[in-house]
Design a protein around this motif. Structure first.
Motif: not given
Lengths: 161, 308
Positions: A21-25, A18-19, A33
């Motif tokens: 997935t949310l991690l901003p790139l 989940y983290l 992503k």
């Protein structure tokens, strides 16, 4: 029971996915992503002999829908499809050499992109460019690395226990 | 089901799996349809939204850490240069603000003369944006602040450059903004040069919105600025929205095909301004409602009861 059980490890793995997935790139990397949750579900379906994998995939997907703000059921649908296909060919996939397994993962991820395009087209949004297929490519490239990492982690955990 | 599992025969397990697949997929489709067409699940989303907040905080930690690192590592000279730039910018902004204040006063006086329009004052509040990636194909942004912080559905959101969008859903501690580039979003606009009105729709792309309802002979030029017109009442009038980038004719030859680029930095802002309208409590309430003539004396209790 000093060591955390399999359930705890599973929960940690799901949280990590989940983290990620949310991690901003930064910048244009956003479109590349990988589908972390999909990779996790493929791994779970390959490793876990139990038959609750479909239900697990469904629950993980509902959690993702809540987090990301997609419609309830969208991620659940995608992950259940992935889990089902992996389970159907589990016996063969497990004993494939790494490159063949990676090719199978690539096919699964491309299929997943097609599934989303189908789901979205019901709502009238369509816009498939070249960048649309990037997550499948990055996911495929990451698969061998993740597999080695996961095996290594598991060996260490077992070695300690 | 446990019995079928114990048998562990090849074909039986395959069939059971297919059955499960059908059940789960049907459930997922039912959920999606319900979510898309009704608002039953919004309540579930609002109730469970609090569970997601800690994950958002952890996920945006790397961004905050990198910002902190950048500030710590950047040279003194560079910081000083940035400081100077900011100071001159502030000076300019102050000067503009003063000019605007004079105009606001004039405006108020004129409006009083005309006795039209709602009596309200705009007030803004800074809100932080969660620096997390949502689905890039959807034009949504997540706010760090929800109903507990007084965020309401329908509030317009701006940044320093222009209109960003509006709040579409809230939970206790988060709120979700639909950007003006979302295909479901429409905003009434006015051409700053000619005063012509139109409606701007999102396209699903970050850098363009379209004005599909303008007749072919409209006076529009590349570079025209579009402001909110205030029609419809959702967005206050006069905020910059977009700059016209392309003007063409659609395939029927009846409508103009106008493409504009939003002015707000939609994906880059880490802080946004939520607008709220604060009703100005003026003597309006005491004005005699029925008939004309001198204002009557009203008992104090009745007067307070009348005010909202």
């Amino acid at each position: 029971m000093r060591m955390p059980g399999a359930g705890t490890w599973l929960l940690l793995a799901v949280l990590a996915a989940y983290l990620l997935t949310l991690l901003p790139l930064p910048g244009p990397l956003v479109h590349a992503k990988p589908f972390w949750l999909g990779l996790l579900v493929i791994w779970l379906a390959l490793e876990q002999p139990s038959r609750g994998v479909l239900g697990l995939a469904f629950l993980i997907g509902l959690g993702a829908d809540l987090l990301i703000g997609t419609w309830f059921g969208e991620h659940a649908f995608r992950l259940v499809v992935i889990a089902f296909i992996v389970r159907r060919f589990r016996a063969r996939l497990r004993f494939f050499p790494l490159w063949q397994q990676t090719a199978a993962v690539a096919a699964l991820l491309v299929n997943d992109r097609i599934v989303i395009a189908m789901l979205r087209s019901f709502a009238g949004e369509v816009g498939i460019g070249l960048a649309y297929w990037l997550p499948a490519v990055t996911g495929t490239l990451l698969w061998p690395l993740l597999l080695v990492l996961a095996d290594d982690l598991r060996r260490r955990v077992r070695g300690r226990a | 089901m446990a019995i079928a599992g114990d048998k562990n025969t090849l074909f039986a397990s395959g069939q059971a799996d297919t059955l499960r697949l059908i059940v789960y997929l049907t459930a997922a489709v039912a959920l999606m349809v319900t979510d898309h067409h009704s608002h039953y699940l919004d309540r579930a989303r609002a109730a469970l939204g609090g569970l997601a907040t800690p994950l958002y905080r952890v996920a945006q930690a790397p961004v905050e850490a990198s910002r902190w690192l950048w500030a710590a590592a950047s040279e003194r000279v560079e910081l000083r240069r940035e400081n100077d730039a900011l100071r001159s910018e502030l000076l300019l902004a102050r000067a503009r603000l003063n000019a605007a204040r004079i105009e606001t006063e004039q405006n108020l006086r004129l409006r009083e003369l005309l006795e039209t329009g709602r009596r309200y004052r705009l007030s803004g509040r800074m809100v932080e944006v969660f620096q997390v990636d949502l689905d890039p194909s959807r034009q949504r942004v997540l706010l760090d602040g929800g109903t507990a912080a007084g965020v309401r559905v329908g509030q317009p959101v701006i940044d320093a450059w222009g209109l960003v969008g509006q709040v579409i859903s809230t939970s206790g501690s988060t709120a979700s903004i639909m950007l003006l580039t979302d295909p479901d979003h429409a905003v009434p606009v006015r051409n700053a040069r000619t005063g012509q009105r139109a409606v701007a729709y999102g396209t699903g792309r970050d850098d363009r919105i379209v004005l599909p309802t303008l007749p072919m002979n409209s006076d529009l030029q590349v570079g025209d600025e579009l402001l909110t017109s205030g029609l419809g009442g959702r967005f206050p009038a006069g905020f910059p929205v977009a700059v016209v980038r392309e003007v063409g004719v659609d395939e029927n030859g009846i409508f103009a095909r106008v493409v504009a680029e939003p002015l707000a930095r939609l994906r880059l802002s880490s802080e946004l301004l939520l607008l709220e309208e604060v009703a100005v409590q003026e003597s309006e309430e005491r004005w005699p409602r029925e008939g004309h003539g001198p204002p009557r004396l009203v008992p104090a209790t009745a007067a307070t009861g009348e005010q909202p």
